[in-house]
Design an enzyme around this catalytic site. Sequence first.
Site, mmCIF file in Angstrom:
data_model
loop_
_atom_site.group_PDB
_atom_site.id
_atom_site.type_symbol
_atom_site.label_atom_id
_atom_site.label_comp_id
_atom_site.label_asym_id
_atom_site.label_seq_id
_atom_site.Cartn_x
_atom_site.Cartn_y
_atom_site.Cartn_z
ATOM 1 N N ASN A 1 7.499 1.566 -1.575
ATOM 2 C CA ASN A 1 8.294 1.521 -2.814
ATOM 3 C C ASN A 1 7.418 1.831 -4.012
ATOM 4 O O ASN A 1 6.235 1.480 -4.020
ATOM 5 C CB ASN A 1 8.861 0.109 -3.064
ATOM 6 C CG ASN A 1 9.774 -0.364 -1.959
ATOM 7 O OD1 ASN A 1 10.494 0.424 -1.359
ATOM 8 N ND2 ASN A 1 9.738 -1.658 -1.683
ATOM 9 N N GLY B 1 5.586 -1.715 -1.953
ATOM 10 C CA GLY B 1 6.403 -1.749 -0.733
ATOM 11 C C GLY B 1 5.610 -2.503 0.318
ATOM 12 O O GLY B 1 4.407 -2.282 0.469
ATOM 13 N N LYS B 2 6.292 -3.394 1.035
ATOM 14 C CA LYS B 2 5.550 -4.257 1.967
ATOM 15 C C LYS B 2 4.772 -3.457 3.020
ATOM 16 O O LYS B 2 3.630 -3.774 3.346
ATOM 17 C CB LYS B 2 6.496 -5.254 2.635
ATOM 18 C CG LYS B 2 7.067 -6.243 1.623
ATOM 19 C CD LYS B 2 7.799 -7.374 2.268
ATOM 20 C CE LYS B 2 8.628 -8.125 1.229
ATOM 21 N NZ LYS B 2 7.858 -8.620 0.087
ATOM 22 N N ASP C 1 1.192 -9.519 1.466
ATOM 23 C CA ASP C 1 0.984 -8.268 2.210
ATOM 24 C C ASP C 1 -0.499 -8.058 2.481
ATOM 25 O O ASP C 1 -0.886 -7.581 3.556
ATOM 26 C CB ASP C 1 1.538 -7.076 1.415
ATOM 27 C CG ASP C 1 3.033 -7.198 1.194
ATOM 28 O OD1 ASP C 1 3.710 -7.801 2.052
ATOM 29 O OD2 ASP C 1 3.521 -6.711 0.158
HETATM 30 O O1 RIB Z 1 5.513 -7.890 -1.206
HETATM 31 C C1 RIB Z 1 5.451 -7.210 -2.437
HETATM 32 C C2 RIB Z 1 6.284 -5.970 -2.340
HETATM 33 O O2 RIB Z 1 7.639 -6.331 -2.151
HETATM 34 C C3 RIB Z 1 6.283 -5.114 -3.581
HETATM 35 O O3 RIB Z 1 5.242 -4.168 -3.588
HETATM 36 C C4 RIB Z 1 7.687 -4.532 -3.603
HETATM 37 O O4 RIB Z 1 7.737 -3.158 -3.469
HETATM 38 C C5 RIB Z 1 8.442 -5.232 -2.486
HETATM 39 O O5 RIB Z 1 8.525 -4.464 -1.355
#
Ligand code: RIB
Length: 311
Positions: free
Chosen positions: A11, A39-40, A242
Amino acid sequence: MGVVAVVGSANLDTVYRVERIPTPGETVLATEVAVHPGGKGANQVIAASRAGADAVFIGAVGNDEAAEVLLGALSDAGVRRRVRRPDVRTGSALIVVDDSGENTIVVDAGANATLEHLAEEELDEARRADVVLLQLEVPMATVQTAASVAHGESQLVLLNAAPYAPLEQALLEQVDVLILNEHEAELAAGSLGSTDVAALLRAVPAVIVTLGGDGCEVVTADGRTRVLGRRVPVVDTTGAGDTFCGVLAATLALSSTRSHDAFVVAAERANAAASIAVQRAGAVPSIPLAEEIDELLRRAGSERGADRADQ
Ligand code: RIB
Protein backbone atom coordinates in the site's frame (compact mmCIF):
# COMPACT_ATOMS: atom_id res chain seq x y z
CA MET A 1 18.99 -21.54 3.77
CA GLY A 2 17.70 -18.07 4.52
CA VAL A 3 14.91 -17.66 1.97
CA VAL A 4 11.74 -15.88 3.10
CA ALA A 5 8.74 -15.63 0.76
CA VAL A 6 6.03 -13.13 1.65
CA VAL A 7 2.67 -13.39 -0.06
CA GLY A 8 0.87 -10.18 0.80
CA SER A 9 -0.18 -6.58 0.32
CA ALA A 10 1.56 -3.40 -0.75
CA ASN A 11 0.00 0.00 0.00
CA LEU A 12 1.00 3.59 -0.40
CA ASP A 13 0.55 5.12 3.07
CA THR A 14 -0.54 8.73 3.58
CA VAL A 15 0.25 9.61 7.18
CA TYR A 16 -1.40 12.52 9.00
CA ARG A 17 0.32 13.51 12.22
CA VAL A 18 -2.08 14.96 14.83
CA GLU A 19 -1.91 15.91 18.48
CA ARG A 20 -4.69 13.45 19.23
CA ILE A 21 -6.81 11.09 17.15
CA PRO A 22 -10.26 12.66 16.51
CA THR A 23 -13.38 11.10 17.98
CA PRO A 24 -16.35 10.32 15.63
CA GLY A 25 -17.83 13.59 14.29
CA GLU A 26 -14.76 15.64 15.25
CA THR A 27 -12.32 17.45 12.93
CA VAL A 28 -8.72 18.08 13.94
CA LEU A 29 -5.85 19.73 12.07
CA ALA A 30 -2.76 17.76 11.06
CA THR A 31 0.63 19.07 12.13
CA GLU A 32 2.39 17.17 9.32
CA VAL A 33 1.53 14.98 6.31
CA ALA A 34 3.85 12.43 4.69
CA VAL A 35 3.58 9.70 2.05
CA HIS A 36 5.53 6.45 2.52
CA PRO A 37 5.62 2.94 1.05
CA GLY A 38 3.76 0.48 3.28
CA GLY A 39 1.27 -2.37 3.37
CA LYS A 40 1.71 -5.30 5.72
CA GLY A 41 3.18 -7.59 3.07
CA ALA A 42 5.66 -5.04 1.72
CA ASN A 43 6.68 -3.94 5.22
CA GLN A 44 7.28 -7.53 6.30
CA VAL A 45 9.28 -8.57 3.25
CA ILE A 46 11.46 -5.44 3.48
CA ALA A 47 12.03 -6.16 7.19
CA ALA A 48 13.05 -9.73 6.33
CA SER A 49 15.45 -8.53 3.64
CA ARG A 50 17.01 -5.84 5.82
CA ALA A 51 17.43 -8.46 8.57
CA GLY A 52 19.58 -10.60 6.27
CA ALA A 53 17.20 -12.97 4.46
CA ASP A 54 17.01 -13.65 0.74
CA ALA A 55 13.50 -12.20 0.54
CA VAL A 56 10.95 -12.54 -2.26
CA PHE A 57 7.61 -10.71 -2.50
CA ILE A 58 4.57 -12.19 -4.21
CA GLY A 59 1.93 -9.49 -4.53
CA ALA A 60 0.07 -7.07 -6.77
CA VAL A 61 0.26 -3.34 -7.42
CA GLY A 62 -1.71 -1.30 -9.95
CA ASN A 63 -0.72 0.74 -12.95
CA ASP A 64 -0.18 4.13 -11.35
CA GLU A 65 2.49 6.28 -9.71
CA ALA A 66 1.94 4.66 -6.32
CA ALA A 67 2.96 1.34 -7.86
CA GLU A 68 6.29 2.81 -8.99
CA VAL A 69 7.01 4.08 -5.47
CA LEU A 70 6.33 0.62 -4.01
CA LEU A 71 8.30 -1.29 -6.64
CA GLY A 72 11.21 1.10 -6.08
CA ALA A 73 11.08 0.59 -2.31
CA LEU A 74 11.12 -3.21 -2.73
CA SER A 75 14.09 -3.04 -5.11
CA ASP A 76 16.00 -0.59 -2.92
CA ALA A 77 15.64 -3.04 -0.03
CA GLY A 78 17.04 -5.88 -2.16
CA VAL A 79 13.74 -7.77 -2.31
CA ARG A 80 13.18 -10.10 -5.28
CA ARG A 81 9.78 -9.38 -6.84
CA ARG A 82 7.07 -11.49 -8.38
CA VAL A 83 4.56 -8.69 -8.59
CA ARG A 84 1.43 -8.57 -10.77
CA ARG A 85 0.41 -5.28 -12.44
CA PRO A 86 -3.38 -5.39 -12.97
CA ASP A 87 -4.98 -2.32 -14.52
CA VAL A 88 -6.49 -1.08 -11.25
CA ARG A 89 -5.39 1.36 -8.54
CA THR A 90 -2.62 0.38 -6.14
CA GLY A 91 -3.61 -0.38 -2.53
CA SER A 92 -3.49 2.61 -0.20
CA ALA A 93 -3.79 3.41 3.48
CA LEU A 94 -4.88 6.52 5.35
CA ILE A 95 -3.01 6.60 8.65
CA VAL A 96 -3.50 9.02 11.54
CA VAL A 97 -0.71 9.07 14.13
CA ASP A 98 -0.99 10.95 17.40
CA ASP A 99 1.65 12.49 19.65
CA SER A 100 2.05 9.27 21.62
CA GLY A 101 2.85 7.34 18.40
CA GLU A 102 -0.45 5.40 18.37
CA ASN A 103 -2.34 5.16 15.09
CA THR A 104 -5.60 4.39 13.34
CA ILE A 105 -5.50 2.99 9.80
CA VAL A 106 -8.03 2.68 6.97
CA VAL A 107 -6.96 0.54 4.00
CA ASP A 108 -8.26 0.51 0.43
CA ALA A 109 -7.21 -2.93 -0.88
CA GLY A 110 -7.01 -1.84 -4.54
CA ALA A 111 -4.73 -4.23 -6.48
CA ASN A 112 -4.19 -6.39 -3.37
CA ALA A 113 -7.74 -7.72 -3.78
CA THR A 114 -6.82 -9.09 -7.21
CA LEU A 115 -4.11 -11.41 -5.85
CA GLU A 116 -6.12 -14.57 -6.50
CA HIS A 117 -5.42 -17.94 -8.15
CA LEU A 118 -1.65 -17.97 -7.64
CA ALA A 119 0.21 -19.13 -10.76
CA GLU A 120 2.72 -22.01 -10.69
CA GLU A 121 5.71 -19.61 -10.80
CA GLU A 122 4.29 -17.73 -7.81
CA LEU A 123 3.66 -20.97 -5.92
CA ASP A 124 7.18 -22.19 -6.76
CA GLU A 125 8.61 -19.20 -4.89
CA ALA A 126 6.66 -20.31 -1.82
CA ARG A 127 7.73 -23.95 -2.28
CA ARG A 128 11.42 -22.95 -2.49
CA ALA A 129 11.39 -20.74 0.63
CA ASP A 130 12.58 -21.81 4.08
CA VAL A 131 9.91 -19.60 5.63
CA VAL A 132 6.65 -18.41 4.10
CA LEU A 133 5.16 -15.39 5.84
CA LEU A 134 1.49 -14.50 5.38
CA GLN A 135 -0.92 -11.82 6.61
CA LEU A 136 -4.60 -11.12 5.95
CA GLU A 137 -4.60 -8.07 3.65
CA VAL A 138 -4.96 -10.27 0.52
CA PRO A 139 -7.84 -12.68 -0.23
CA MET A 140 -8.18 -15.48 2.34
CA ALA A 141 -8.24 -18.16 -0.39
CA THR A 142 -4.78 -16.98 -1.51
CA VAL A 143 -3.45 -17.18 2.05
CA GLN A 144 -4.87 -20.70 2.30
CA THR A 145 -3.27 -21.79 -1.02
CA ALA A 146 0.14 -20.35 -0.16
CA ALA A 147 0.08 -22.00 3.27
CA SER A 148 -0.91 -25.37 1.78
CA VAL A 149 1.87 -25.49 -0.83
CA ALA A 150 4.50 -24.35 1.64
CA HIS A 151 3.52 -26.58 4.55
CA GLY A 152 6.15 -29.31 4.73
CA GLU A 153 8.71 -30.95 6.95
CA SER A 154 11.58 -28.52 6.51
CA GLN A 155 9.59 -25.34 5.80
CA LEU A 156 7.88 -23.03 8.24
CA VAL A 157 4.61 -21.26 7.55
CA LEU A 158 4.15 -18.10 9.64
CA LEU A 159 0.74 -16.41 9.72
CA ASN A 160 0.35 -12.90 11.10
CA ALA A 161 -3.42 -12.79 11.64
CA ALA A 162 -3.73 -9.07 10.88
CA PRO A 163 -6.03 -7.39 10.17
CA TYR A 164 -7.90 -9.98 12.21
CA ALA A 165 -10.43 -12.27 10.53
CA PRO A 166 -11.84 -15.55 11.83
CA LEU A 167 -9.35 -18.35 11.07
CA GLU A 168 -10.63 -21.56 9.49
CA GLN A 169 -9.39 -24.87 10.86
CA ALA A 170 -8.22 -25.81 7.32
CA LEU A 171 -5.88 -22.80 7.33
CA LEU A 172 -4.58 -23.31 10.87
CA GLU A 173 -3.66 -26.92 9.96
CA GLN A 174 -1.10 -25.51 7.50
CA VAL A 175 0.37 -22.95 9.92
CA ASP A 176 3.47 -23.56 12.07
CA VAL A 177 3.65 -20.22 13.88
CA LEU A 178 0.71 -17.90 14.51
CA ILE A 179 1.69 -14.29 15.29
CA LEU A 180 -0.93 -12.05 16.88
CA ASN A 181 -1.15 -8.91 18.96
CA GLU A 182 -2.96 -9.05 22.31
CA HIS A 183 -6.33 -8.06 20.88
CA GLU A 184 -6.10 -10.56 18.01
CA ALA A 185 -4.94 -13.28 20.44
CA GLU A 186 -7.99 -12.66 22.61
CA LEU A 187 -10.29 -13.01 19.58
CA ALA A 188 -8.53 -16.14 18.30
CA ALA A 189 -8.52 -17.85 21.72
CA GLY A 190 -12.13 -16.75 22.20
CA SER A 191 -13.11 -18.50 18.96
CA LEU A 192 -11.96 -21.73 20.67
CA GLY A 193 -13.98 -20.88 23.76
CA SER A 194 -10.94 -19.92 25.86
CA THR A 195 -9.39 -16.80 27.36
CA ASP A 196 -5.91 -18.36 27.38
CA VAL A 197 -3.75 -18.07 24.28
CA ALA A 198 -2.29 -21.52 25.08
CA ALA A 199 -5.61 -22.94 23.84
CA LEU A 200 -4.40 -22.06 20.33
CA LEU A 201 -1.77 -24.82 20.65
CA ARG A 202 -4.65 -27.22 19.92
CA ALA A 203 -4.64 -25.72 16.43
CA VAL A 204 -0.99 -24.68 15.73
CA PRO A 205 2.44 -25.77 17.08
CA ALA A 206 3.59 -22.28 18.13
CA VAL A 207 1.98 -18.97 19.01
CA ILE A 208 3.77 -15.64 19.43
CA VAL A 209 1.80 -12.79 21.00
CA THR A 210 3.24 -9.32 20.56
CA LEU A 211 2.63 -7.01 23.51
CA GLY A 212 3.67 -3.61 22.12
CA GLY A 213 6.15 -1.93 24.46
CA ASP A 214 5.90 -4.88 26.82
CA GLY A 215 7.69 -7.28 24.44
CA CYS A 216 6.16 -10.59 23.41
CA GLU A 217 5.34 -14.08 24.57
CA VAL A 218 6.43 -17.30 22.85
CA VAL A 219 4.10 -20.24 23.52
CA THR A 220 4.85 -23.81 22.36
CA ALA A 221 4.30 -27.31 23.75
CA ASP A 222 7.74 -26.93 25.37
CA GLY A 223 6.93 -23.83 27.40
CA ARG A 224 5.92 -20.19 27.63
CA THR A 225 8.68 -17.61 27.49
CA ARG A 226 8.19 -13.91 27.95
CA VAL A 227 10.60 -11.60 26.12
CA LEU A 228 10.47 -8.25 27.88
CA GLY A 229 10.03 -4.96 26.02
CA ARG A 230 12.56 -2.16 25.82
CA ARG A 231 11.65 1.27 27.18
CA VAL A 232 12.26 3.66 24.28
CA PRO A 233 10.83 7.02 23.16
CA VAL A 234 7.96 6.22 20.78
CA VAL A 235 7.56 8.34 17.63
CA ASP A 236 5.30 6.15 15.47
CA THR A 237 4.18 2.54 16.01
CA THR A 238 3.06 2.10 12.36
CA GLY A 239 4.78 -0.95 10.87
CA ALA A 240 6.42 -2.02 14.15
CA GLY A 241 4.38 -5.24 14.18
CA ASP A 242 5.36 -5.86 10.55
CA THR A 243 9.02 -5.27 11.41
CA PHE A 244 8.64 -7.85 14.19
CA CYS A 245 7.13 -10.43 11.79
CA GLY A 246 9.68 -9.88 9.01
CA VAL A 247 12.68 -10.07 11.34
CA LEU A 248 11.24 -13.13 13.08
CA ALA A 249 10.83 -14.83 9.68
CA ALA A 250 14.35 -13.91 8.55
CA THR A 251 15.93 -15.13 11.77
CA LEU A 252 14.06 -18.45 11.62
CA ALA A 253 14.98 -18.85 7.94
CA LEU A 254 18.65 -18.38 8.85
CA SER A 255 18.46 -20.81 11.78
CA SER A 256 18.90 -24.57 11.44
CA THR A 257 16.77 -25.47 14.46
CA ARG A 258 13.03 -25.30 15.08
CA SER A 259 13.02 -25.67 18.86
CA HIS A 260 11.22 -23.53 21.46
CA ASP A 261 14.57 -21.87 22.14
CA ALA A 262 15.07 -21.08 18.44
CA PHE A 263 11.68 -19.34 18.44
CA VAL A 264 12.67 -17.37 21.55
CA VAL A 265 16.00 -16.27 20.03
CA ALA A 266 14.17 -15.16 16.86
CA ALA A 267 11.53 -13.34 18.95
CA GLU A 268 14.26 -11.50 20.87
CA ARG A 269 15.79 -10.26 17.60
CA ALA A 270 12.35 -9.32 16.26
CA ASN A 271 11.55 -7.51 19.50
CA ALA A 272 14.81 -5.53 19.31
CA ALA A 273 14.05 -4.57 15.69
CA ALA A 274 10.53 -3.39 16.58
CA SER A 275 11.95 -1.26 19.41
CA ILE A 276 14.11 0.55 16.83
CA ALA A 277 11.20 0.91 14.37
CA VAL A 278 8.90 2.68 16.85
CA GLN A 279 11.51 5.43 17.32
CA ARG A 280 11.16 6.47 13.66
CA ALA A 281 8.30 7.79 11.51
CA GLY A 282 6.57 5.80 8.76
CA ALA A 283 6.34 2.07 8.02
CA VAL A 284 9.06 1.18 5.48
CA PRO A 285 11.34 4.12 6.45
CA SER A 286 11.40 2.92 10.08
CA ILE A 287 12.57 -0.66 9.40
CA PRO A 288 16.12 -1.24 10.69
CA LEU A 289 19.07 -2.99 9.02
CA ALA A 290 20.57 -6.22 10.41
CA GLU A 291 23.63 -4.30 11.67
CA GLU A 292 21.45 -1.96 13.76
CA ILE A 293 19.46 -4.82 15.27
CA ASP A 294 22.48 -6.94 16.05
CA GLU A 295 24.39 -3.99 17.51
CA LEU A 296 21.46 -3.34 19.86
CA LEU A 297 21.39 -7.02 20.86
CA ARG A 298 25.17 -7.01 21.45
CA ARG A 299 24.90 -3.95 23.68
CA ALA A 300 21.99 -5.49 25.58
CA GLY A 301 23.61 -8.95 25.69
CA SER A 302 24.58 -8.68 29.30
CA GLU A 303 20.98 -7.87 30.23
CA ARG A 304 19.57 -10.87 28.37
CA GLY A 305 19.17 -13.01 31.46
CA ALA A 306 17.16 -10.24 33.06
CA ASP A 307 15.10 -9.76 29.90
CA ARG A 308 13.72 -13.28 29.92
CA ALA A 309 11.34 -14.90 32.32
CA ASP A 310 10.71 -18.58 31.59
CA GLN A 311 7.36 -19.59 33.03
O1 RIB B 1 0.86 -2.53 9.58
C1 RIB B 1 1.00 -1.23 9.05
C2 RIB B 1 0.45 -1.22 7.66
O2 RIB B 1 -0.94 -1.48 7.71
C3 RIB B 1 0.57 0.11 6.95
O3 RIB B 1 1.78 0.24 6.25
C4 RIB B 1 -0.68 0.16 6.09
O4 RIB B 1 -0.44 0.17 4.73
C5 RIB B 1 -1.52 -1.05 6.51
O5 RIB B 1 -1.39 -2.09 5.63
